[in-house]
Scaffold this motif. Structure first.
Motif, mmCIF file in Angstrom:
data_model
loop_
_atom_site.group_PDB
_atom_site.id
_atom_site.type_symbol
_atom_site.label_atom_id
_atom_site.label_comp_id
_atom_site.label_asym_id
_atom_site.label_seq_id
_atom_site.Cartn_x
_atom_site.Cartn_y
_atom_site.Cartn_z
ATOM 1 N N PHE A 104 -22.566 7.079 -9.662
ATOM 2 C CA PHE A 104 -24.017 6.951 -9.640
ATOM 3 C C PHE A 104 -24.540 6.701 -11.054
ATOM 4 O O PHE A 104 -24.380 7.527 -11.938
ATOM 5 N N LYS A 105 -25.155 5.554 -11.217
ATOM 6 C CA LYS A 105 -25.709 5.166 -12.516
ATOM 7 C C LYS A 105 -27.210 5.468 -12.533
ATOM 8 O O LYS A 105 -27.737 6.164 -11.675
ATOM 9 N N GLN A 106 -27.897 4.894 -13.498
ATOM 10 C CA GLN A 106 -29.343 5.066 -13.587
ATOM 11 C C GLN A 106 -29.988 4.592 -12.296
ATOM 12 O O GLN A 106 -29.683 3.512 -11.799
ATOM 13 N N PRO A 107 -30.884 5.392 -11.696
ATOM 14 C CA PRO A 107 -31.460 5.020 -10.401
ATOM 15 C C PRO A 107 -32.310 3.758 -10.484
ATOM 16 O O PRO A 107 -32.965 3.483 -11.490
ATOM 17 N N SER A 108 -32.277 2.996 -9.378
ATOM 18 C CA SER A 108 -33.059 1.771 -9.288
ATOM 19 C C SER A 108 -34.515 2.110 -8.948
ATOM 20 O O SER A 108 -34.850 3.259 -8.626
ATOM 21 N N ALA A 109 -35.370 1.095 -8.970
ATOM 22 C CA ALA A 109 -36.778 1.294 -8.611
ATOM 23 C C ALA A 109 -36.903 1.772 -7.168
ATOM 24 O O ALA A 109 -37.725 2.639 -6.858
ATOM 25 N N GLU A 110 -36.069 1.200 -6.278
ATOM 26 C CA GLU A 110 -36.104 1.625 -4.876
ATOM 27 C C GLU A 110 -35.698 3.088 -4.742
ATOM 28 O O GLU A 110 -36.334 3.859 -4.010
ATOM 29 N N GLU A 111 -34.637 3.483 -5.459
ATOM 30 C CA GLU A 111 -34.156 4.864 -5.373
ATOM 31 C C GLU A 111 -35.181 5.846 -5.937
ATOM 32 O O GLU A 111 -35.359 6.952 -5.406
ATOM 33 N N LEU A 112 -35.886 5.444 -6.987
ATOM 34 C CA LEU A 112 -36.897 6.314 -7.575
ATOM 35 C C LEU A 112 -38.123 6.462 -6.677
ATOM 36 O O LEU A 112 -38.929 7.371 -6.864
ATOM 37 N N SER A 113 -38.234 5.574 -5.706
ATOM 38 C CA SER A 113 -39.361 5.649 -4.781
ATOM 39 C C SER A 113 -39.098 6.586 -3.611
ATOM 40 O O SER A 113 -39.950 6.734 -2.732
ATOM 41 N N ASP A 115 -37.072 10.496 -2.219
ATOM 42 C CA ASP A 115 -36.761 11.852 -2.658
ATOM 43 C C ASP A 115 -35.457 11.866 -3.449
ATOM 44 O O ASP A 115 -34.650 10.933 -3.357
ATOM 45 N N PHE A 116 -35.229 12.919 -4.216
ATOM 46 C CA PHE A 116 -34.111 12.921 -5.174
ATOM 47 C C PHE A 116 -32.742 12.923 -4.517
ATOM 48 O O PHE A 116 -31.747 12.571 -5.153
ATOM 49 N N LEU A 117 -32.642 13.289 -3.236
ATOM 50 C CA LEU A 117 -31.349 13.297 -2.552
ATOM 51 C C LEU A 117 -31.085 12.021 -1.753
ATOM 52 O O LEU A 117 -29.974 11.828 -1.252
ATOM 53 N N TRP A 118 -32.075 11.147 -1.659
ATOM 54 C CA TRP A 118 -31.996 9.996 -0.759
ATOM 55 C C TRP A 118 -30.791 9.110 -1.037
ATOM 56 O O TRP A 118 -30.019 8.783 -0.146
ATOM 57 N N ARG A 119 -30.614 8.701 -2.283
ATOM 58 C CA ARG A 119 -29.544 7.753 -2.584
ATOM 59 C C ARG A 119 -28.161 8.362 -2.412
ATOM 60 O O ARG A 119 -27.190 7.647 -2.175
ATOM 61 N N GLY A 128 -13.312 10.374 8.935
ATOM 62 C CA GLY A 128 -11.991 9.828 8.675
ATOM 63 C C GLY A 128 -11.782 9.364 7.244
ATOM 64 O O GLY A 128 -10.672 8.972 6.886
ATOM 65 N N HIS A 129 -12.817 9.415 6.430
ATOM 66 C CA HIS A 129 -12.737 8.894 5.061
ATOM 67 C C HIS A 129 -12.837 10.014 4.022
ATOM 68 O O HIS A 129 -13.357 11.092 4.292
ATOM 69 N N ILE A 130 -12.348 9.696 2.833
ATOM 70 C CA ILE A 130 -12.539 10.537 1.653
ATOM 71 C C ILE A 130 -13.539 9.826 0.750
ATOM 72 O O ILE A 130 -13.367 8.654 0.417
ATOM 73 N N GLY A 131 -14.593 10.520 0.377
ATOM 74 C CA GLY A 131 -15.585 9.977 -0.541
ATOM 75 C C GLY A 131 -15.533 10.737 -1.853
ATOM 76 O O GLY A 131 -15.394 11.959 -1.864
ATOM 77 N N ILE A 132 -15.632 10.020 -2.957
ATOM 78 C CA ILE A 132 -15.587 10.636 -4.280
ATOM 79 C C ILE A 132 -16.883 10.296 -5.007
ATOM 80 O O ILE A 132 -17.192 9.113 -5.204
ATOM 81 N N PHE A 133 -17.640 11.314 -5.372
ATOM 82 C CA PHE A 133 -18.843 11.126 -6.176
ATOM 83 C C PHE A 133 -18.489 11.399 -7.637
ATOM 84 O O PHE A 133 -18.269 12.543 -8.031
ATOM 85 N N ASN A 134 -18.422 10.336 -8.431
ATOM 86 C CA ASN A 134 -18.177 10.456 -9.864
ATOM 87 C C ASN A 134 -19.548 10.635 -10.529
ATOM 88 O O ASN A 134 -20.225 9.672 -10.848
ATOM 89 N N ARG A 135 -19.926 11.872 -10.710
ATOM 90 C CA ARG A 135 -21.287 12.341 -10.929
ATOM 91 C C ARG A 135 -22.004 12.265 -9.582
ATOM 92 O O ARG A 135 -21.602 11.505 -8.705
ATOM 93 N N SER A 136 -23.057 13.045 -9.418
ATOM 94 C CA SER A 136 -23.620 13.200 -8.086
ATOM 95 C C SER A 136 -25.058 13.664 -8.147
ATOM 96 O O SER A 136 -25.723 13.576 -9.187
ATOM 97 N N TYR A 137 -25.532 14.187 -7.007
ATOM 98 C CA TYR A 137 -26.884 14.747 -6.934
ATOM 99 C C TYR A 137 -27.071 15.917 -7.892
ATOM 100 O O TYR A 137 -28.208 16.303 -8.179
ATOM 101 N N TYR A 138 -25.996 16.465 -8.415
ATOM 102 C CA TYR A 138 -26.136 17.545 -9.401
ATOM 103 C C TYR A 138 -26.731 17.037 -10.711
ATOM 104 O O TYR A 138 -27.268 17.835 -11.499
#
Length: 315
Positions: A104-113, A115-119, A128-138
């Motif tokens: 997760f990089k700097q949020p886009s204009a859409e993401e900033l529009s 709530d903070f958990l939306w993106r 069935g999948h493994i997801g890896i958040f390299n940095r996250s909602y934290y």
């Protein structure tokens, strides 16, 4: 090796660093240089890591086939703690088709529009999948807490920017994770616990090695000035969100091989506890399998390609 033996083998590397309750948690009680007294050579650590990666690859195949559970791995750390390298080495044998890494990089204009958990919610791994958040909602209670001017871009109504903002966000994150775990998402959160001195050492290595200049940014040193603020924010985040269903692992990060070993052990342990099995075929599927087997058995034993209808057997 049966599951009980695997679990017994990995618990020694996971139990000392697992945090499931924040009531008595203090970051100062976790040594970034800890290796549990092990003085293993790099080759020995690599062999153990490869064994863990092999177990994980086996379990991931069953996870993918079962298509019921999913796994979310959250990685947080200060700069130069080794997130990218840890992810690369631990997940080296995992099938890319069933694993997604999101940075997760700097949020886009859409993401900033939103709530903070939306993106972040949009990127939760499918079943069935493994997801890896390299940095996250934290990051919303870490970097945004340290640099509170970033809140301006989120355009939150002033009436909602009270003194309890950070406690409220942490409570929202805890509820978000609780919701996900009740939907079958296994959540593991890793804080790679790097020391102040080791970070400087790694920064200097990057500056002195031309091949590593691309890894370095002047902003890394600027963020280092806020070290104590970040430690306070990390401690508050872990204390507020550690629980049995979504534990934190405060992983020593000064020794890279040991860091990777602990992370691999934690993932293997969590997936093994699911007691996964390949899905059993239904009666209809068994009939289809029998029909396919019979058709193949009926083919010519010499394995030649059958003539096409209307074709010229001479060609």
């Amino acid at each position: 090796m049966v599951r009980t033996e695997i679990l017994d083998a990995v618990r020694a590397y996971t139990d000392p660093f697992r945090v499931t309750s924040g009531n008595d948690f203090f970051l100062k009680n976790f040594d970034p240089g800890d290796t549990l007294g092990l003085k293993m050579h790099k080759e020995e650590a690599l062999q153990l890591l490869q064994r863990g990666s092999k177990w994980l690859a086996m379990e991931q195949e069953i996870l993918y086939a079962q298509d019921s559970w999913s796994v979310l791995l959250v990685f947080q750390a200060m700069d130069a703690a080794g997130k990218d390298g840890t992810i690369k080495h631990v997940m080296s044998r995992v099938n890319p088709q069933g694993c997604d890494v999101i940075s997760f990089k700097q949020p886009s204009a859409e993401e900033l529009s939103h709530d903070f958990l939306w993106r972040y919610g949009r990127k939760v791994p499918e079943r069935g999948h493994i997801g890896i958040f390299n940095r996250s909602y934290y990051e919303e209670v870490l970097v945004v807490r340290v640099h509170q001017h970033l809140l301006d871009a989120q355009r939150i109504p002033p009436a909602r920017l009270g003194d309890n903002l950070w406690d409220e966000r942490l409570a929202d994150i805890a509820r978000f994770e609780d919701y996900l775990t009740r939907q079958g998402v296994v959540i593991l959160k890793f804080y790679l616990n790097l020391s102040y001195g080791e970070q400087k050492k790694r920064f200097m290595e990057r500056l002195h090695n031309p091949d590593k200049h691309w890894k370095f940014s002047a902003s890394d040193v600027r963020e280092r000035r806020y070290w104590n603020d970040y430690m306070h924010a990390y401690e508050a985040a872990i204390r507020a969100t550690a629980c049995e269903a979504a534990p934190w692992f405060v992983v020593p990060a000064d020794n890279k091989p040991f860091t990777r070993l602990v992370v691999a052990a934690a993932i293997v342990e969590a997936v093994e506890k699911l007691d996964l099995e390949y899905p059993k075929p239904t009666q209809g599927q068994m009939k289809d399998l029998a029909a396919a087997r019979a058709e193949l058995d009926a083919e010519a034993v010499d394995g030649t390609t059958p003539d096409q209808p209307g074709g010229d057997p001479g060609h």
